[in-house]
Write an enzyme that holds these catalytic residues in place. Structure first.
Site, short mmCIF file in Angstrom:
data_model
loop_
_atom_site.label_atom_id
_atom_site.label_comp_id
_atom_site.label_asym_id
_atom_site.label_seq_id
_atom_site.Cartn_x
_atom_site.Cartn_y
_atom_site.Cartn_z
N LEU A 130 0.80 -1.11 -0.06
CA LEU A 130 0.04 0.04 0.00
C LEU A 130 0.80 1.32 0.09
O LEU A 130 2.14 1.26 0.57
CB LEU A 130 -1.07 -0.12 1.48
CG LEU A 130 -1.73 1.11 1.52
CD1 LEU A 130 -2.92 1.26 0.55
CD2 LEU A 130 -2.16 1.04 2.99
N HIS A 131 0.40 2.08 -0.69
CA HIS A 131 1.33 3.69 -0.79
C HIS A 131 0.24 4.66 -1.30
O HIS A 131 -0.52 4.26 -2.34
CB HIS A 131 2.53 3.62 -1.54
CG HIS A 131 2.28 3.04 -3.09
ND1 HIS A 131 2.05 1.83 -3.53
CD2 HIS A 131 2.45 3.74 -4.34
CE1 HIS A 131 2.12 1.77 -4.58
NE2 HIS A 131 2.13 2.87 -5.14
N TRP A 132 0.63 5.77 -0.99
CA TRP A 132 -0.42 6.96 -1.50
C TRP A 132 0.63 7.67 -2.33
O TRP A 132 1.75 7.99 -2.24
CB TRP A 132 -0.65 7.96 -0.07
CG TRP A 132 -1.80 7.44 0.71
CD1 TRP A 132 -3.04 7.94 0.48
CD2 TRP A 132 -1.50 6.46 1.59
NE1 TRP A 132 -3.67 7.11 1.67
CE2 TRP A 132 -2.96 6.49 2.36
CE3 TRP A 132 -0.53 5.89 2.21
CZ2 TRP A 132 -3.10 5.55 3.41
CZ3 TRP A 132 -0.87 5.23 3.44
CH2 TRP A 132 -2.09 5.03 3.87
#
Length: 173
Positions: A130-132
């Site tokens: 997960l990453h923004w």
């Protein structure tokens, strides 16, 4: 009618690595560049890691949509929001808050697109971690290149941007 070429040789490594990596590898921590970067604090400059927290990592996107494009990720290899504990979620949001303040101050960004792609079908290039995405925006930052050639023009090298974003910033203003 003549055709002009715009050379973007830095894109080749992205194209080649995308073809060479197997989906199963992407799911393993060993195939995850964020996990590699998290485990190698002595190579932060080479990996363009601009910030580390107790539970998060912030890196420059090597294939940016625009100048200043960052990725904020939990240190732990987790694929979905529901997997994050409260501390990881809070620190991720605080990292987003801090990085937007730094970019606003150092690069005079006037706005941001901040988003997360959850799962491969949603466009996640690294679906296992997960990453923004933090994408700075400026009034009038759309130019003719994306319209005519589906090309983005990035006006600053990653090395120069790394220096700008890792210098101590006075966020009190």
């Amino acid at each position: 009618m003549t055709h002009e070429q715009l050379w973007a040789p830095w894109r080749l490594s992205y194209i080649v690595s995308a073809k060479e990596s197997e989906p199963a590898d992407q799911e393993k921590n060993s195939g995850c560049f964020l996990c590699r970067f998290a485990g190698d604090p002595n190579s932060d400059r080479e990996n363009f890691v601009v910030a580390r927290g107790k539970r998060t990592l912030t890196v420059l996107n090597r294939f940016p949509y625009t100048n200043g494009h960052l990725l904020v990720a939990p240190l732990a290899h987790k694929a979905s929001l529901e997997e994050l504990d409260d501390d990881e979620l809070l620190e991720s949001m605080q990292a987003l808050q801090q990085m937007t303040a730094i970019i606003r101050q150092t690069m005079s960004a006037e706005g941001f697109n901040i988003g997360v792609n959850l799962g491969k079908v949603a466009g996640a290039g690294l679906p296992g971690h997960l990453h923004w995405h933090v994408v700075p925006r400026w009034a009038g930052d759309t130019n003719f290149m994306p319209v005519l050639a589906n090309v983005n023009v990035i006006p600053q090298s990653l090395e120069a941007l790394y220096e700008l974003l890792t210098e101590p910033a006075d966020l009190s203003t």
